[in-house]
Design a protein around this motif. Sequence first.
Motif, PDB file in Angstrom:
ATOM      1  N   ILE A  36      98.045  39.047  33.327  1.00  9.15           N
ATOM      2  CA  ILE A  36      97.467  39.305  31.774  1.00  9.15           C
ATOM      3  C   ILE A  36      97.759  40.748  31.462  1.00  9.15           C
ATOM      4  O   ILE A  36      97.733  41.690  32.216  1.00  9.15           O
ATOM      5  CB  ILE A  36      95.794  39.269  31.934  1.00  9.15           C
ATOM      6  CG1 ILE A  36      95.470  37.788  32.118  1.00  9.15           C
ATOM      7  CG2 ILE A  36      95.332  39.631  30.355  1.00  9.15           C
ATOM      8  CD1 ILE A  36      94.069  37.533  32.169  1.00  9.15           C
ATOM      9  N   ALA A  37      98.549  41.059  30.099  1.00 10.65           N
ATOM     10  CA  ALA A  37      98.781  42.205  29.848  1.00 10.65           C
ATOM     11  C   ALA A  37      97.468  43.247  29.683  1.00 10.65           C
ATOM     12  O   ALA A  37      96.448  42.595  29.061  1.00 10.65           O
ATOM     13  CB  ALA A  37      99.531  42.222  28.380  1.00 10.65           C
ATOM     14  N   ALA A  38      97.611  44.278  30.406  1.00 12.03           N
ATOM     15  CA  ALA A  38      96.450  45.158  30.368  1.00 12.03           C
ATOM     16  C   ALA A  38      96.257  45.951  28.934  1.00 12.03           C
ATOM     17  O   ALA A  38      97.399  46.230  28.355  1.00 12.03           O
ATOM     18  CB  ALA A  38      96.627  46.513  31.474  1.00 12.03           C
ATOM     19  N   LEU A  39      95.271  46.110  28.480  1.00  9.57           N
ATOM     20  CA  LEU A  39      95.136  46.665  27.112  1.00  9.57           C
ATOM     21  C   LEU A  39      95.190  47.939  27.181  1.00  9.57           C
ATOM     22  O   LEU A  39      94.909  48.750  27.741  1.00  9.57           O
ATOM     23  CB  LEU A  39      93.611  46.117  26.605  1.00  9.57           C
ATOM     24  CG  LEU A  39      93.349  44.838  26.350  1.00  9.57           C
ATOM     25  CD1 LEU A  39      91.524  44.768  26.013  1.00  9.57           C
ATOM     26  CD2 LEU A  39      93.998  44.234  25.102  1.00  9.57           C
ATOM     27  N   ASN A  40      96.051  48.387  26.190  1.00 16.38           N
ATOM     28  CA  ASN A  40      96.546  49.898  25.877  1.00 16.38           C
ATOM     29  C   ASN A  40      95.157  50.674  25.396  1.00 16.38           C
ATOM     30  O   ASN A  40      94.332  50.332  24.793  1.00 16.38           O
ATOM     31  CB  ASN A  40      97.553  50.063  25.173  1.00 16.38           C
ATOM     32  CG  ASN A  40      98.011  51.410  24.793  1.00 16.38           C
ATOM     33  OD1 ASN A  40      98.058  52.251  26.022  1.00 16.38           O
ATOM     34  ND2 ASN A  40      98.519  52.227  23.869  1.00 16.38           N
ATOM     35  N   PHE A  41      95.042  52.081  25.778  1.00 17.21           N
ATOM     36  CA  PHE A  41      93.963  52.847  25.450  1.00 17.21           C
ATOM     37  C   PHE A  41      94.541  54.064  25.493  1.00 17.21           C
ATOM     38  O   PHE A  41      95.246  54.351  26.020  1.00 17.21           O
ATOM     39  CB  PHE A  41      92.673  52.788  26.354  1.00 17.21           C
ATOM     40  CG  PHE A  41      93.066  52.952  27.774  1.00 17.21           C
ATOM     41  CD1 PHE A  41      92.844  54.159  28.208  1.00 17.21           C
ATOM     42  CD2 PHE A  41      93.102  51.987  28.363  1.00 17.21           C
ATOM     43  CE1 PHE A  41      93.257  54.502  29.365  1.00 17.21           C
ATOM     44  CE2 PHE A  41      93.197  52.251  29.924  1.00 17.21           C
ATOM     45  CZ  PHE A  41      93.202  53.606  30.530  1.00 17.21           C
TER      46      PHE A  41
ATOM     47  N   LYS B  50      93.416  66.920  27.728  1.00 19.17           N
ATOM     48  CA  LYS B  50      94.507  66.350  27.439  1.00 19.17           C
ATOM     49  C   LYS B  50      94.516  64.952  26.823  1.00 19.17           C
ATOM     50  O   LYS B  50      93.879  64.021  27.719  1.00 19.17           O
ATOM     51  CB  LYS B  50      95.594  66.516  28.470  1.00 19.17           C
ATOM     52  CG  LYS B  50      97.172  65.849  28.131  1.00 19.17           C
ATOM     53  CD  LYS B  50      97.865  66.099  29.465  1.00 19.17           C
ATOM     54  CE  LYS B  50      99.263  65.579  29.067  1.00 19.17           C
ATOM     55  NZ  LYS B  50     100.235  65.564  30.573  1.00 19.17           N
ATOM     56  N   GLU B  51      95.206  64.424  25.927  1.00 22.93           N
ATOM     57  CA  GLU B  51      95.167  62.940  25.619  1.00 22.93           C
ATOM     58  C   GLU B  51      96.021  62.074  26.492  1.00 22.93           C
ATOM     59  O   GLU B  51      97.245  62.528  26.687  1.00 22.93           O
ATOM     60  CB  GLU B  51      95.393  62.793  24.183  1.00 22.93           C
ATOM     61  CG  GLU B  51      94.256  63.167  23.208  1.00 22.93           C
ATOM     62  CD  GLU B  51      94.523  62.555  21.831  1.00 22.93           C
ATOM     63  OE1 GLU B  51      95.799  62.204  21.728  1.00 22.93           O
ATOM     64  OE2 GLU B  51      93.728  62.367  20.889  1.00 22.93           O
ATOM     65  N   VAL B  52      95.739  60.801  27.262  1.00 20.70           N
ATOM     66  CA  VAL B  52      96.338  60.117  28.332  1.00 20.70           C
ATOM     67  C   VAL B  52      96.348  58.612  27.642  1.00 20.70           C
ATOM     68  O   VAL B  52      95.298  58.273  27.260  1.00 20.70           O
ATOM     69  CB  VAL B  52      95.919  60.188  29.466  1.00 20.70           C
ATOM     70  CG1 VAL B  52      96.641  59.346  30.344  1.00 20.70           C
ATOM     71  CG2 VAL B  52      96.023  61.564  29.766  1.00 20.70           C
ATOM     72  N   SER B  53      97.348  58.134  27.558  1.00 21.34           N
ATOM     73  CA  SER B  53      97.485  56.586  27.009  1.00 21.34           C
ATOM     74  C   SER B  53      97.803  55.911  28.250  1.00 21.34           C
ATOM     75  O   SER B  53      98.933  56.452  29.074  1.00 21.34           O
ATOM     76  CB  SER B  53      98.394  56.544  25.705  1.00 21.34           C
ATOM     77  OG  SER B  53      97.757  57.173  24.839  1.00 21.34           O
ATOM     78  N   LEU B  54      97.398  54.581  28.421  1.00 23.29           N
ATOM     79  CA  LEU B  54      98.008  53.746  29.643  1.00 23.29           C
ATOM     80  C   LEU B  54      99.448  53.493  29.292  1.00 23.29           C
ATOM     81  O   LEU B  54     100.165  53.362  30.319  1.00 23.29           O
ATOM     82  CB  LEU B  54      97.003  52.521  29.592  1.00 23.29           C
ATOM     83  CG  LEU B  54      97.635  51.378  30.473  1.00 23.29           C
ATOM     84  CD1 LEU B  54      97.388  52.166  31.932  1.00 23.29           C
ATOM     85  CD2 LEU B  54      96.649  50.274  30.422  1.00 23.29           C
ATOM     86  N   SER B  55      99.727  53.357  28.182  1.00 20.31           N
ATOM     87  CA  SER B  55     101.220  53.020  27.745  1.00 20.31           C
ATOM     88  C   SER B  55     102.213  54.196  28.190  1.00 20.31           C
ATOM     89  O   SER B  55     103.250  53.860  28.439  1.00 20.31           O
ATOM     90  CB  SER B  55     101.429  52.785  26.304  1.00 20.31           C
ATOM     91  OG  SER B  55     100.988  53.851  25.507  1.00 20.31           O
ATOM     92  N   ASP B  56     101.560  55.479  28.501  1.00 21.78           N
ATOM     93  CA  ASP B  56     102.433  56.458  29.127  1.00 21.78           C
ATOM     94  C   ASP B  56     103.188  56.097  30.450  1.00 21.78           C
ATOM     95  O   ASP B  56     104.235  56.807  30.869  1.00 21.78           O
ATOM     96  CB  ASP B  56     101.576  57.781  29.295  1.00 21.78           C
ATOM     97  CG  ASP B  56     100.964  58.438  27.775  1.00 21.78           C
ATOM     98  OD1 ASP B  56     101.936  57.941  26.776  1.00 21.78           O
ATOM     99  OD2 ASP B  56     100.225  59.052  27.826  1.00 21.78           O
TER     100      ASP B  56
END
Length: 206
Positions: free
Chosen positions: A74-79, A87-93
């Motif tokens: 299952i595709a992990a939901l980005n956040f 510092k801002e961190v996104s899963l998509s990074d």
Amino acid sequence: MKKIILPLVVILVFGISIYSVVDYNKNKSKDSDIAIKENSKTNSTGANTSTSTVKDSASANPSSTMKSTDADKIAALNFKLTDLNGKEVSLSDFKGKKVFLNFWASWCPPCKAEMPDIEKLYGQTKDSDLVILAVNIGDAKTTAKSFIDNNKYNFTVLLDSDQSIATKYNIVAIPTSFFINKEGNIVSTIKGGMTLEQMKINISKL
């Protein structure tokens, strides 16, 4: 003679029909009674179906709550969350890397018990393509930072203060961990604390 036989035949057929319906209804009634008893037995002895809060669930024995799912990916939901340094961190990074995503809180005994092994894993894999993201649920930034600093943990900690990301990931007990492959798909999910060896086994599936 035929006049006498015909009514007898009609009565006999009618009688058989009544018996069949009555017998069917009796059997159906018995089946219903059995089903009711079975349902009653299941409700009295089966798993608790009430909704538990994350905090209540956290006190469970880690070994008894650990479950692994290797079903369809299952595709992990980005956040997007901030780390302890703001510092801002996104899963998509981290697309193209393996991700060990762990949800925890400082008041959770099973979470604290597995933290040393997460730190060991970080030390062994920090130069690899594995990223460890430990998402703190509900703690104030000062509380989470104090806990991490006091224990000298070095893996990345993200703050989910309002538990919005935990809600998106349907977190009902902690620790809960997701192992995400390079394509961004969840390969396995673990509910409960893990040992270093168990972490490595799940990473090997990515």
